[in-house]
Design a protein around this motif. Structure first.
Motif, PDB file in Angstrom:
ATOM      1  N   PRO B  68      -5.441 -55.526 -38.353  1.00 43.88           N
ATOM      2  CA  PRO B  68      -4.932 -56.890 -38.535  1.00 43.88           C
ATOM      3  C   PRO B  68      -6.054 -57.868 -38.849  1.00 43.88           C
ATOM      4  N   ASP B  69      -6.557 -57.794 -40.052  1.00 43.64           N
ATOM      5  CA  ASP B  69      -7.673 -58.651 -40.428  1.00 43.64           C
ATOM      6  C   ASP B  69      -7.524 -58.938 -41.915  1.00 43.64           C
ATOM      7  N   ILE B  70      -7.702 -60.193 -42.335  1.00 43.29           N
ATOM      8  CA  ILE B  70      -7.368 -60.530 -43.715  1.00 43.29           C
ATOM      9  C   ILE B  70      -8.232 -59.782 -44.720  1.00 43.29           C
ATOM     10  N   GLU B  71      -9.431 -59.386 -44.342  1.00 43.79           N
ATOM     11  CA  GLU B  71     -10.272 -58.638 -45.273  1.00 43.79           C
ATOM     12  C   GLU B  71      -9.733 -57.222 -45.463  1.00 43.79           C
ATOM     13  N   ASN B  72      -9.281 -56.638 -44.369  1.00 42.57           N
ATOM     14  CA  ASN B  72      -9.000 -55.214 -44.390  1.00 42.57           C
ATOM     15  C   ASN B  72      -7.535 -54.831 -44.294  1.00 42.57           C
ATOM     16  N   ALA B  73      -6.663 -55.787 -43.937  1.00 41.38           N
ATOM     17  CA  ALA B  73      -5.258 -55.427 -43.721  1.00 41.38           C
ATOM     18  C   ALA B  73      -4.670 -54.778 -44.966  1.00 41.38           C
ATOM     19  N   TRP B  74      -4.793 -55.459 -46.091  1.00 42.25           N
ATOM     20  CA  TRP B  74      -4.189 -54.915 -47.308  1.00 42.25           C
ATOM     21  C   TRP B  74      -4.844 -53.594 -47.683  1.00 42.25           C
ATOM     22  N   THR B 175       1.258 -74.866 -35.538  1.00 42.03           N
ATOM     23  CA  THR B 175      -0.120 -74.554 -35.164  1.00 42.03           C
ATOM     24  C   THR B 175      -0.164 -73.381 -34.187  1.00 42.03           C
ATOM     25  N   LEU B 176       0.808 -73.357 -33.295  1.00 44.43           N
ATOM     26  CA  LEU B 176       0.847 -72.266 -32.327  1.00 44.43           C
ATOM     27  C   LEU B 176       1.039 -70.926 -33.030  1.00 44.43           C
ATOM     28  N   LEU B 177       1.903 -70.917 -34.051  1.00 43.40           N
ATOM     29  CA  LEU B 177       2.154 -69.659 -34.765  1.00 43.40           C
ATOM     30  C   LEU B 177       1.004 -69.298 -35.694  1.00 43.40           C
ATOM     31  N   ALA B 178       0.491 -70.324 -36.414  1.00 44.96           N
ATOM     32  CA  ALA B 178      -0.504 -70.046 -37.445  1.00 44.96           C
ATOM     33  C   ALA B 178      -1.916 -69.992 -36.877  1.00 44.96           C
ATOM     34  N   THR B 188      -3.700 -66.555 -38.315  1.00 39.24           N
ATOM     35  CA  THR B 188      -2.257 -66.336 -38.442  1.00 39.24           C
ATOM     36  C   THR B 188      -1.946 -64.850 -38.360  1.00 39.24           C
ATOM     37  N   LEU B 189      -2.757 -64.073 -39.062  1.00 38.08           N
ATOM     38  CA  LEU B 189      -2.493 -62.635 -39.111  1.00 38.08           C
ATOM     39  C   LEU B 189      -2.624 -62.001 -37.729  1.00 38.08           C
ATOM     40  N   THR B 190      -3.682 -62.363 -37.000  1.00 39.04           N
ATOM     41  CA  THR B 190      -3.846 -61.744 -35.681  1.00 39.04           C
ATOM     42  C   THR B 190      -2.732 -62.180 -34.739  1.00 39.04           C
ATOM     43  N   ARG B 191      -2.313 -63.448 -34.849  1.00 41.79           N
ATOM     44  CA  ARG B 191      -1.228 -63.902 -33.986  1.00 41.79           C
ATOM     45  C   ARG B 191       0.069 -63.177 -34.295  1.00 41.79           C
TER      46      ARG B 191
END
Lengths: 169, 224, 257
Positions: B68-74, B175-178, B188-191
């Motif tokens: 769950p990381d924007i660099e590696n998720a995809w 903000t809580l979600l993102a 956002t992705l980790t949340r």
């Protein structure tokens, strides 16, 4: 009497069928997932590519540390990893390349790393020692000799591959 | 052998009543498709549970590769789908299962609704069931973002804008979600990952346990 | 002695003195045959489950889970869509009475009433009659709700060209495309403004990616001249020879990848 036995066997039959159908469902569901999970185990071992690390005529009979980097592809993550070896020339001119990873707990050993033992590899973690040929000094923590790198010499350049453990203890 | 192990455990923790409760009861004729074919409508609840089991298992296996990381998720999703043996099937099971579970839940809800099975004494169980539906929709919403591809990113952008539009608490909710008032990105992705993998499944398991215990306590509603 | 809310217990235990258990009706009260859950009924249930599983696995094998290109916040041309089971909400917000100034109505009040009503159904429909025809208001409200959800979903889905959307969003790892920028075809590609919509590496920008397409040389020549979909005609402005080079270049790049 016979009717009763018949009933019992019917129930047993149903139980067996139930187990079979349940097993089929579990297998159908889990087979792809398990194959997916164990995929790394079934991957063929890498051939072990050779990298040029040093010129042969620069290598002396005194062990020297050589460093090189390889491109490591770790699934979706590619990076450069630094590797090192202790290399020296034997009297007959052949080259020995030893892995610096201590066979005890994986610390990094250094040649003459301790002033008391100038002719041995020394591991600072638990005072492990190895002779010049990589054999572990009896009575020190390591219980095996240092790994040797696969090597190849082409046009006066030393190429090293993977470090492989020695068979004998 | 099995009998001996069973007896050993039974002697100590008395599991026979538990077994009786799970397996040893009578099923009435009106829910049995072997007697009335129209009784197949009673299957939807069980199939929902079955797909949920598939979802839980395939999800557990997917996290062996997913990051769950924007660099590696995809990249990790692309890797597991294209490089890993059966990765396409396991991800396919999780992807299509998410849709199938919604369909099954919908059919199950309609069955219960039109049969009036939510009436006394089953009001509580109906409410628990509707909450399960909401949790499932939440799982679908948060799971949609995780591959971090274009459709995931832009759909989440829209979702968060809708959340922001709620009066009074909208900004705070977004903000809580993102994880950030401005950026839809790393936090956002980790949340969403945490919500998808820990919070909502925990809620789901609790609700499902309540749902099943109540079914056993109250029995299946009688025929119309 | 009463404790709490008038509860009485047996001695010092937790067991209530006036034990009145809720016991559901015995199924023997309903005419017909009952059947043991284990193993008779469960076997039938699992057979249904096994057939379902086979169908489900066929679906996953026949249709791989879609994956689009990595999230690109700068992709202004992207049409965001939620997963299909949220399409009805998405569609609702498009209407004037539910979007814009009435956003709160469309995003919160209407779904809130619908789902709140569903949640509280047992308390809104309190009669003891269970047959759908005997409780017409409840039944018709639900049918209305289901029809509107179906209709909204259909309306939302019908306006999307799913195939074109999928074709424009192929999963291509970043940095993996390196086209032959030295070739004659690339020079034509650059000179005819193809590059502005389809990107420097054919990866697509406002137009779709040209990698992973399945067209022949002649088809590409036709598209370059006459346009396709949103692409207007007359984009190509060169000689016949250049057109041939361009089409061959694009086909060759597709074969490479």
């Amino acid at each position: 009497m016979s009717e009763k036995r018949n009933q019992v066997s019917r129930r047993q039959f149903l139980n067996y069928t139930l187990t079979g159908v349940g097993g089929f469902m579990a297998a159908g569901m889990l087979a792809p997932m398990v194959r997916f999970a164990i995929d790394p185990v079934l991957q063929p071992q890498g051939k072990g590519e050779f990298t040029a690390v040093a010129q042969v005529d620069e290598i002396t009979s005194e062990p020297q540390r050589v460093d090189w980097t390889i491109d490591q592809v770790d699934a979706w993550y590619e990076s450069e990893v630094t590797k090192s070896a202790w290399v020296y020339k034997q009297e007959d001119g052949s080259i020995v390349a030893l892995s610096p990873v201590c066979k005890h707990l994986g610390c990094v050993v250094a040649w003459a790393g301790n002033d008391d033992y100038p002719d041995q590899f020394f591991c600072p973690c638990h005072d492990g020692r190895y002779y010049k040929d990589g054999e572990n000094v009896p009575g020190t923590p390591p219980n095996a000799a240092l790994d040797r790198f696969q090597q190849r010499i082409e046009d006066g350049t030393l190429y090293l591959g993977k470090a492989i453990p020695r068979e004998e203890a | 052998m099995m009998q001996k192990i069973y007896d050993w455990i039974d002697e100590r923790v008395d599991i026979t009543p538990l077994w009786r409760d799970i397996a040893d009861h009578e099923v009435p004729e009106h829910v049995n498709p072997a007697h009335h074919f129209s009784a197949f409508v009673y299957c939807f609840g069980g199939l929902t549970f079955f797909v949920t089991v598939i979802q839980v298992l395939s999800g557990m296996f997917l996290t062996m590769y997913y990051v769950p990381d924007i660099e590696n998720a995809w990249r990790s999703v692309y890797y597991l789908q294209t490089e890993v043996a059966h990765g396409q099937i396991v991800r396919g099971m999780h992807h299509w299962g998410a849709s199938v579970v919604i369909v099954m839940l919908f059919l199950h809800t309609l069955r219960v609704f039109f049969q009036g099975a939510y009436k006394k004494p089953r009001e509580l169980n109906w409410m628990v069931g509707v909450l399960i539906f909401f949790v499932m929709l939440g799982l679908g919403l948060t799971g949609y973002l995780l591959p971090w591809d274009n459709k995931a990113y832009f759909a989440t952008l829209v979702t968060l804008e809708i959340a922001e539009g709620v009066p009074f608490i909208g900004e705070a909710t977004k903000t809580l979600l993102a994880g950030d008032p401005e950026i839809v990105g790393a936090q956002t992705l980790t949340r969403f990952f945490a919500i998808h993998v820990f919070f909502l499944p925990a809620a789901l398991f609790g609700l499902m346990a309540a749902h099943f215990i109540m079914i056993r306590k109250q029995g299946i509603s009688g025929p119309l | 002695m009463k404790k709490g809310k008038g509860m009485q217990f047996v001695g010092d235990s937790r067991i209530t003195a006036d034990k009145k258990k809720f016991i559901p009706k015995d199924y023997s009260e309903y005419p017909g045959k009952t059947e043991a859950f284990w193993p008779n009924f469960l076997l039938k249930e699992w057979l249904v489950g096994a057939v379902f599983l086979v169908g489900f696995l066929c679906l996953t094998i026949a249709h791989p889970a879609p994956l689009e290109g990595p999230a690109d916040p700068t992709d202004a041309a992207y049409l965001p869509l939620p997963d299909w089971y949220f399409l009805f909400l998405y569609q609702l917000l498009k209407y004037q009475f539910a979007g814009g100034d009435f956003f709160v109505l469309g995003a919160i009040v209407i779904p809130g009433l619908a789902f709140g009503g569903l949640f509280l159904a047992p308390f809104l429909d309190k009669g003891s009659n269970r047959r759908p025809v005997k409780r017409p208001i409840t039944t018709s409200l639900m049918i209305l709700g289901v029809i509107s959800v179906f209709w909204l979903t259909y309306e939302a889905a019908a306006h999307v060209d799913w195939e074109a959307k999928a074709a424009a969003n192929k999963p291509i790892p970043p940095g993996s495309i390196q086209v032959d920028t030295e070739s004659d075809g690339y020079a034509v590609y650059e000179a005819n403004s193809c590059i502005q919509c389809h990107g420097g590496n054919l990866e697509g920008a406002s137009g779709p990616s040209l990698i992973g397409i399945d067209y022949s040389v002649d088809e590409i020549k036709d598209i370059a001249v006459n346009g396709i979909g949103d692409m207007p005609a007359g984009q190509f402005d060169g000689t016949e020879e250049e057109l041939q080079q361009l089409a061959e270049f694009i086909v060759a790049e597709n074969e490479d990848h």
